[in-house]
Write a protein that holds these residues in place. Structure first.
Motif, PDB file in Angstrom:
ATOM      1  N   THR A 337      58.876  41.250  78.942  1.00  0.00           N
ATOM      2  CA  THR A 337      57.873  42.331  78.974  1.00  0.00           C
ATOM      3  C   THR A 337      57.397  42.642  80.387  1.00  0.00           C
ATOM      4  N   ARG A 338      58.100  42.106  81.377  1.00  0.00           N
ATOM      5  CA  ARG A 338      57.689  42.298  82.770  1.00  0.00           C
ATOM      6  C   ARG A 338      57.578  43.777  83.137  1.00  0.00           C
ATOM      7  N   ARG A 339      58.518  44.575  82.645  1.00  0.00           N
ATOM      8  CA  ARG A 339      58.541  46.002  82.986  1.00  0.00           C
ATOM      9  C   ARG A 339      57.992  46.875  81.857  1.00  0.00           C
ATOM     10  N   PHE A 340      57.281  46.248  80.958  1.00  0.00           N
ATOM     11  CA  PHE A 340      56.694  47.008  79.847  1.00  0.00           C
ATOM     12  C   PHE A 340      55.574  47.907  80.365  1.00  0.00           C
ATOM     13  N   SER A 351      62.874  47.449  70.133  1.00  0.00           N
ATOM     14  CA  SER A 351      64.078  46.829  70.670  1.00  0.00           C
ATOM     15  C   SER A 351      63.729  45.676  71.596  1.00  0.00           C
ATOM     16  N   LEU A 352      62.698  45.858  72.418  1.00  0.00           N
ATOM     17  CA  LEU A 352      62.251  44.797  73.301  1.00  0.00           C
ATOM     18  C   LEU A 352      61.774  43.591  72.477  1.00  0.00           C
ATOM     19  N   GLY A 353      61.032  43.867  71.397  1.00  0.00           N
ATOM     20  CA  GLY A 353      60.551  42.796  70.532  1.00  0.00           C
ATOM     21  C   GLY A 353      61.685  42.014  69.879  1.00  0.00           C
ATOM     22  N   GLN A 354      62.752  42.722  69.499  1.00  0.00           N
ATOM     23  CA  GLN A 354      63.902  42.033  68.927  1.00  0.00           C
ATOM     24  C   GLN A 354      64.548  41.108  69.950  1.00  0.00           C
ATOM     25  N   ALA A 355      64.598  41.555  71.201  1.00  0.00           N
ATOM     26  CA  ALA A 355      65.162  40.706  72.252  1.00  0.00           C
ATOM     27  C   ALA A 355      64.307  39.467  72.480  1.00  0.00           C
ATOM     28  N   VAL A 356      62.981  39.634  72.422  1.00  0.00           N
ATOM     29  CA  VAL A 356      62.081  38.489  72.551  1.00  0.00           C
ATOM     30  C   VAL A 356      62.344  37.490  71.424  1.00  0.00           C
ATOM     31  N   LEU A 357      62.446  37.989  70.213  1.00  0.00           N
ATOM     32  CA  LEU A 357      62.710  37.126  69.067  1.00  0.00           C
ATOM     33  C   LEU A 357      64.024  36.378  69.233  1.00  0.00           C
ATOM     34  N   ASP A 358      65.095  37.093  69.547  1.00  0.00           N
ATOM     35  CA  ASP A 358      66.414  36.465  69.646  1.00  0.00           C
ATOM     36  C   ASP A 358      66.445  35.383  70.724  1.00  0.00           C
ATOM     37  N   ASP A 359      65.910  35.697  71.896  1.00  0.00           N
ATOM     38  CA  ASP A 359      65.914  34.718  72.990  1.00  0.00           C
ATOM     39  C   ASP A 359      65.044  33.507  72.661  1.00  0.00           C
ATOM     40  N   THR A 360      63.912  33.777  72.020  1.00  0.00           N
ATOM     41  CA  THR A 360      63.015  32.675  71.646  1.00  0.00           C
ATOM     42  C   THR A 360      63.677  31.738  70.639  1.00  0.00           C
ATOM     43  N   MET A 361      64.377  32.308  69.665  1.00  0.00           N
ATOM     44  CA  MET A 361      65.043  31.481  68.668  1.00  0.00           C
ATOM     45  C   MET A 361      66.121  30.600  69.312  1.00  0.00           C
ATOM     46  N   ASP A 362      66.833  31.142  70.286  1.00  0.00           N
ATOM     47  CA  ASP A 362      67.858  30.355  70.976  1.00  0.00           C
ATOM     48  C   ASP A 362      67.236  29.171  71.708  1.00  0.00           C
ATOM     49  N   ARG A 363      66.109  29.406  72.352  1.00  0.00           N
ATOM     50  CA  ARG A 363      65.468  28.325  73.105  1.00  0.00           C
ATOM     51  C   ARG A 363      64.822  27.307  72.168  1.00  0.00           C
ATOM     52  N   ALA A 364      64.249  27.766  71.062  1.00  0.00           N
ATOM     53  CA  ALA A 364      63.608  26.847  70.112  1.00  0.00           C
ATOM     54  C   ALA A 364      64.629  25.928  69.456  1.00  0.00           C
ATOM     55  N   ASP A 405      53.140  44.630  71.747  1.00  0.00           N
ATOM     56  CA  ASP A 405      51.748  44.889  71.385  1.00  0.00           C
ATOM     57  C   ASP A 405      51.274  43.983  70.254  1.00  0.00           C
ATOM     58  N   TYR A 406      51.901  42.813  70.099  1.00  0.00           N
ATOM     59  CA  TYR A 406      51.596  41.994  68.917  1.00  0.00           C
ATOM     60  C   TYR A 406      50.120  41.587  68.855  1.00  0.00           C
ATOM     61  N   LYS A 407      49.471  41.393  70.018  1.00  0.00           N
ATOM     62  CA  LYS A 407      48.056  40.986  69.993  1.00  0.00           C
ATOM     63  C   LYS A 407      47.183  42.056  69.349  1.00  0.00           C
ATOM     64  N   ASP A 408      47.413  43.306  69.710  1.00  0.00           N
ATOM     65  CA  ASP A 408      46.639  44.386  69.103  1.00  0.00           C
ATOM     66  C   ASP A 408      47.003  44.554  67.632  1.00  0.00           C
ATOM     67  N   LEU A 409      48.283  44.409  67.315  1.00  0.00           N
ATOM     68  CA  LEU A 409      48.715  44.571  65.923  1.00  0.00           C
ATOM     69  C   LEU A 409      48.163  43.465  65.027  1.00  0.00           C
TER      70      LEU A 409
END
Length: 419
Positions: A337-340, A351-364, A405-409
């Motif tokens: 989200t650096r350039r968000f 699309s950005l959120g999906q990338a966050v999810l995918d990368d997070t799952m790989d690291r977890a 925007d997950y915090k606001d959502l």
């Protein structure tokens, strides 16, 4: 309440224990053989209680009669346990002779009772004192006794109807294995033969193998469902399962007792209103992927609860693990989200959120629940979803989300309207 105790007179507990004993005895016998002959195979309730088979022809090499008696006492020469076993073997041998030219199998009577020293039963034990000739003479005398017990009359008559040569061949094949451990004492023998050494996880490992074995037994005993029926179970199959289980419980690895299965539609629907699902819907994740993630969330929760319940992990360490997972997510989220920027179109945010999810799952997936151990990948992924499910209530350093925007959502609707 006074009549409850009397109900025991109609109880089938002893008979049920006998069936369970037969099942576990088959496992014990297969485990003993597995160290020397991985190709041997066992089946139950075809020609005898337990049968060990030639792996190529599936002809019986050994027939076992299993007799479980909780009460201590002598194994009787004139009793039903012996003579019904003899009758069963005669019937089995006739069936074998009619279908093949196989050699005479070994015939074993495994009994929890003990054969007295002055009986033919003691003469049929294996070892240096075995005397089949004397045992045969004694058996013929008892079988021909017209005053013998009525309950064994037909079985004794069947024995005497054999020719002398057939009786000699039959008795020569019989081995009495008396003084076997009762059902409640089988576990130590099973653990020894399965190679399970004393440890914190020994009982859990044994329970795991026994659970698998009872599933195999259902297949062996199923005569109606071709999809479930099994002709036999080999020692090689048992060795494979044993190795899988012992590897899973080895060293510092936390035991995995849950099995990933696809959730039913009803189970998925039960999560529909939870934040864990909303988080995935905010990034327009398709339903099949949501179902996949919910499966890991569901079973990871169950596995963590089991670890806590059985003292395999402390709540403190579990809290540390969750913090480590949060740190992994934070690295991903901040980088992605650096350039968000605020006017980014909705599809790009998703699309950005999906990338966050995918990368997070790989690291977890690579983060162990206990340092120095190996943890199943779905535990980390499922635990990460647990953090996402608590993002609206968690302390700031545990909140996890996918949408930029997950915090606001996540804010309650009334709070959002006030702003």
């Amino acid at each position: 309440m006074g009549n409850v105790a009397q109900a025991g007179s109609h109880s089938a507990a002893g008979q049920m224990t006998g069936y369970l004993y037969q099942c576990e005895l088959a496992l014990l016998e297969l485990a003993r053989r597995s160290w020397e002959d991985a190709s041997c195979a066992v089946r139950m309730e075809v020609l005898d209680d337990i049968e060990f088979l030639d792996p190529d022809s599936y002809t019986p090499l050994e027939l076992i009669q299993s007799k479980h008696r909780e009460a201590a006492g002598p194994l009787s020469e004139a009793g039903k346990d012996l003579w019904r076993s003899v009758a069963s073997w005669i019937d089995a041998l006739e069936a074998i002779a009619a279908s093949s030219s196989a050699a005479m199998p070994l015939l074993r009577l495994v009994s929890t009772q003990v054969a007295p020293a002055d009986t033919f039963l003691s003469m049929l034990r294996s070892g240096a004192d075995r005397d089949t000739r004397a045992a045969l003479a004694r058996m013929e005398k008892i079988a021909g006794d017209e005053n013998g017990a009525d309950g064994t009359a037909k079985d004794r008559e069947l024995f005497m109807a054999l020719t002398p040569s057939q009786r000699h061949q039959l008795v020569d094949a019989i081995t009495v294995d008396d003084g076997a451990p009762v059902m409640s004492d089988l576990n130590p023998s099973l653990a020894k033969e399965l190679g399970i050494t004393p440890s914190d996880h020994a009982q859990a490992a044994l329970d795991d193998i026994k659970g698998w074995w009872y599933g195999m037994a259902v297949g062996l005993l199923d005569r109606k469902n071709p999809q479930r029926k099994r002709p036999a179970v080999s020692a090689q199959e048992l060795m494979c399962r044993r190795d899988e289980v012992l590897d899973r419980y080895a060293g510092k690895n936390l035991p995995i007792t849950e099995t990933l299965r696809n959730l039913t539609q009803a189970e998925i629907a039960g999560y529909e209103d939870q934040l864990v699902v909303n988080q995935m819907r905010w990034i327009s994740l398709p339903d099949p992927e949501i179902a996949m993630h919910l499966r890991e969330y569901h079973y990871a929760r169950a596995q963590r609860s089991e670890w806590l319940r059985t003292f395999k992990i402390t709540p403190e360490r579990l809290g540390e693990y969750e913090q480590e997972l949060h740190d992994e997510w934070e690295h991903v989220f901040r980088r992605r989200t650096r350039r968000f920027h605020g006017d980014m179109p909705a599809p790009e945010r998703e699309s950005l959120g999906q990338a966050v999810l995918d990368d997070t799952m790989d690291r977890a997936a690579d983060r162990p629940a206990r340092p120095g151990s190996i943890t199943a990948p779905w535990i980390g992924r499922g635990t990460m979803h647990s953090l996402a499910d608590q993002a609206d209530t968690a302390v700031p350093d545990r909140a996890v989300g996918w949408h930029p925007d997950y915090k606001d959502l996540c804010k309650p609707r009334e709070e959002t309207q006030d702003q």
